[in-house]
Enzyme design. Structure first.
Site, mmCIF file in Angstrom:
data_model
loop_
_atom_site.group_PDB
_atom_site.id
_atom_site.type_symbol
_atom_site.label_atom_id
_atom_site.label_comp_id
_atom_site.label_asym_id
_atom_site.label_seq_id
_atom_site.Cartn_x
_atom_site.Cartn_y
_atom_site.Cartn_z
ATOM 1 N N GLY A 33 0.825 -1.197 0.000
ATOM 2 C CA GLY A 33 0.000 0.000 0.000
ATOM 3 C C GLY A 33 0.859 1.247 0.000
ATOM 4 O O GLY A 33 2.056 1.177 -0.260
ATOM 5 N N ASN A 34 0.254 2.387 0.244
ATOM 6 C CA ASN A 34 1.023 3.625 0.378
ATOM 7 C C ASN A 34 0.334 4.533 1.388
ATOM 8 O O ASN A 34 -0.745 4.222 1.874
ATOM 9 C CB ASN A 34 1.219 4.302 -0.990
ATOM 10 C CG ASN A 34 -0.078 4.756 -1.612
ATOM 11 O OD1 ASN A 34 -0.740 5.663 -1.111
ATOM 12 N ND2 ASN A 34 -0.480 4.097 -2.702
ATOM 13 N N ARG A 35 0.962 5.656 1.711
ATOM 14 C CA ARG A 35 0.504 6.506 2.808
ATOM 15 C C ARG A 35 -0.628 7.461 2.458
ATOM 16 O O ARG A 35 -0.986 8.301 3.274
ATOM 17 C CB ARG A 35 1.678 7.326 3.343
ATOM 18 C CG ARG A 35 2.737 6.493 4.033
ATOM 19 C CD ARG A 35 3.858 7.398 4.516
ATOM 20 N NE ARG A 35 4.956 6.637 5.084
ATOM 21 C CZ ARG A 35 5.000 6.234 6.349
ATOM 22 N NH1 ARG A 35 4.018 6.527 7.181
ATOM 23 N NH2 ARG A 35 6.032 5.548 6.778
ATOM 24 N N ALA A 100 -3.619 7.854 -5.239
ATOM 25 C CA ALA A 100 -2.215 7.446 -5.256
ATOM 26 C C ALA A 100 -2.193 5.973 -5.692
ATOM 27 O O ALA A 100 -2.179 5.060 -4.866
ATOM 28 C CB ALA A 100 -1.591 7.614 -3.885
#
Ligand code: CTP
Ligand code: CA
Length: 225
Positions: A33-35, A100
């Site tokens: 995943g990402n932030r 994102a």
């Protein structure tokens, strides 16, 4: 004319917004995943609705309430986000790609939990589809295609490169290396670029930045008529 009697700036417009991260599953319990918090995209969807637009929001996995009056479609992986965005495309006036999206995903998702063995592990990742570029090249392309760019250096160079390479009308770039304007916070600053223009939106709440960005979007749509 009394200001309050004017129709809202995006009345009659249809806006499609994508927001949040994507999660790319490795196995039933793990993912990449990402932030991204989704706050910027949700703020855009909320502000667009308040400005009179009919808004569809394709959301990655985030823990945010649906803005009032907004139609929300929840997705997880980049491939699912692409499907949801492309299905919602016909009839939209603008697409705002604030998600994102993962650039790479595991080549395969294991059906069972991966058991540990050995001292190292190599995962093979493959490129995900570029949703924004696909929207810009689609037969049902909205009149205005807006991208975001998160950069840590050479903001204008990288943003303008994405603007041209992906065939966009506008790109909103933010310097994620600057304190207080990253993925997770409530504030942001954006530099918005188009072919022959630039506007800087100073650091402030994502709700205000969203409204300012939508005023530029409204202006660009009006300029096309
Ligand atoms: N984007 C997308 N699909 C992808 C990757 C990115 O739709 N698979 C969109 C994002 O939603 C954003 C824009 O492309 O609007 C730019 O994303 P960014 O990550 O800054 O650019 P990339 O083209 O992925 O390039 P890089 O990460 O290498 O800087
Ligand atoms: Ca990327």
């Amino acid at each position: 004319v009394i200001a309050s009697l004017r129709p809202p700036r995006l009345a009659g417009r249809r806006l499609l917004v994508s927001a949040g991260p994507t999660f790319e599953d490795i196995d039933p319990v793990r993912f990449l995943g990402n932030r991204s918090s989704g706050k910027m995209g949700f703020a855009v969807a909320d502000a667009a609705r308040r400005m009179g637009a009919e808004v569809t929001l394709v959301a990655g996995p985030v823990s945010l309430p649906t803005p009032p009056g907004v139609t929300r479609v929840d997705v997880r992986r980049a491939a699912q986000m692409r499907e949801a965005v492309l299905s919602a495309l016909p009839g939209q006036d603008a697409y705002v790609g604030a998600a994102a999206v993962a650039d790479y995903a595991p080549a395969e998702t294991l059906p069972q939990k991966l058991k540990k063995s050995g001292e190292s592990l190599t995962l093979t990742l493959v490129r995900t589809p570029d949703i924004l570029a696909d929207v810009a090249a689609h037969p049902a392309r909205p009149r205005l295609v807006v991208g975001f760019a998160a950069e840590t250096s050479d903001l204008e160079t990288y943003a303008r490169d994405k603007l041209h390479r992906k065939g966009l009308d506008l790109i909103a770039a933010n310097d994620v290396s600057r304190p207080g304007q990253g993925f997770e916070g409530d504030d942001n600053a954006l530099s918005v670029f188009w072919r022959d223009g630039r506007r800087d939106l100073a650091l402030g709440p994502k709700t205000r930045i969203a409204t300012d960005l939508l005023l530029i979007i409204a202006e660009r749509l009006e300029a096309m008529e």
